[in-house]
Design a protein around this motif. Sequence first.
Motif, short mmCIF file in Angstrom:
data_model
loop_
_atom_site.label_atom_id
_atom_site.label_comp_id
_atom_site.label_asym_id
_atom_site.label_seq_id
_atom_site.Cartn_x
_atom_site.Cartn_y
_atom_site.Cartn_z
N ASP A 67 34.89 19.62 1.15
CA ASP A 67 33.66 20.30 0.72
C ASP A 67 32.96 21.07 1.83
OD1 ASP A 67 33.73 19.26 -1.99
OD2 ASP A 67 33.13 17.33 -1.14
N THR A 119 27.12 25.75 3.75
CA THR A 119 27.14 25.68 2.29
C THR A 119 28.45 25.04 1.86
OG1 THR A 119 25.78 27.67 2.04
CG2 THR A 119 27.12 27.01 0.16
N SER A 121 31.75 24.19 -0.01
CA SER A 121 32.64 25.05 -0.79
C SER A 121 34.05 24.51 -0.70
CB SER A 121 32.60 26.49 -0.27
OG SER A 121 33.07 26.56 1.05
N THR A 122 34.89 24.94 -1.65
CA THR A 122 36.31 24.61 -1.63
C THR A 122 37.07 25.76 -1.00
OG1 THR A 122 36.09 23.29 -3.65
CG2 THR A 122 38.31 24.01 -3.04
N ARG A 124 40.02 28.45 0.10
CA ARG A 124 41.07 29.19 -0.58
C ARG A 124 42.43 28.54 -0.31
NH1 ARG A 124 38.81 34.16 2.13
NH2 ARG A 124 37.14 34.93 0.77
N ASP A 235 35.15 29.89 4.00
CA ASP A 235 34.01 29.06 4.40
C ASP A 235 32.72 29.87 4.27
OD1 ASP A 235 35.77 27.06 4.93
OD2 ASP A 235 35.52 27.07 7.11
N ARG A 236 31.73 29.27 3.68
CA ARG A 236 30.51 30.00 3.36
C ARG A 236 29.35 29.59 4.25
NH1 ARG A 236 30.59 28.73 -2.92
NH2 ARG A 236 28.35 28.68 -2.50
#
Length: 274
Positions: A67, A119, A121-122, A124, A235-236
């Motif tokens: 995550d 943030t 995120s999953t 790619r 990655d955000r």
Amino acid sequence: MTGYLELAASAVMYALGVVAQSVASRRADDDLGGPGLLARLARDRLYLLGFAGQLGGFALAFLARADLPLYLVQAGSSCAVGLATLFGVLVLGWRVRPVEVAVLAVMALGLVLLVAAATPSTARDLPPLAAFVLFGLPLALLAAAQRKVRAVVPLAAFAGLAFAVVAITSRTIADEPLPTLPLNALAWLMVAAALVGQSYLALGLRRGSATSTAATMDATTVVVTSVIGIAALGDRVVPGREWWVVLGVGLVVSGVLLLGSADRLAATPVRVAG
């Protein structure tokens, strides 16, 4: 929140592992490299305890990568150098100067900035063929060149590159069901990278101090994974806080390098009887 707790526990286990492995590696009575050194250390209970700490830290970091972005996970793991310092001071009687306390505060500030900018995120998906071309071939070259590398800084940097491959590949598969991982080619690339990195780390710890070796390794891993994570893995960052990431990574990397250059952690462990 679970990912953040996993990351915190991972850093603690990494710190204890590095300290234990440093003591065991430096009391080895030969100068073998690669498999020879690892074979001897495999009979040392203290080294095995440290290795277990690293395995636990890796497992928790692996789960956190499902995550959390790489720039946060790797920066958090690199703060294990600071935790190792704290452990050494409180338990083993290591001495630190006020400037080193200030460095730890700088690292903590950098980590706070990264936490605030991250943030969840999953990642790619990373095509296996591309991964083996981009990471597998350089990894094979690292493994082949190990016996030719003598200086501590290159040993630690190459360990960092290998562990960067571990982080990048694990980020892409961490969200997969655990029972399916043995069937995933990237999981085996991750294992191979971990073995190469562990071998370089063991030799670096044998020839240098815990802090300087771990700091160089972690700085390399943080920079490489942060760039690749944002550029290629999705990655955000919280909108408007991109510079927080740049500053946070810079503070953490600067902190681990400055702490490593202080070269204080090696003073007490080498005296432990084996």
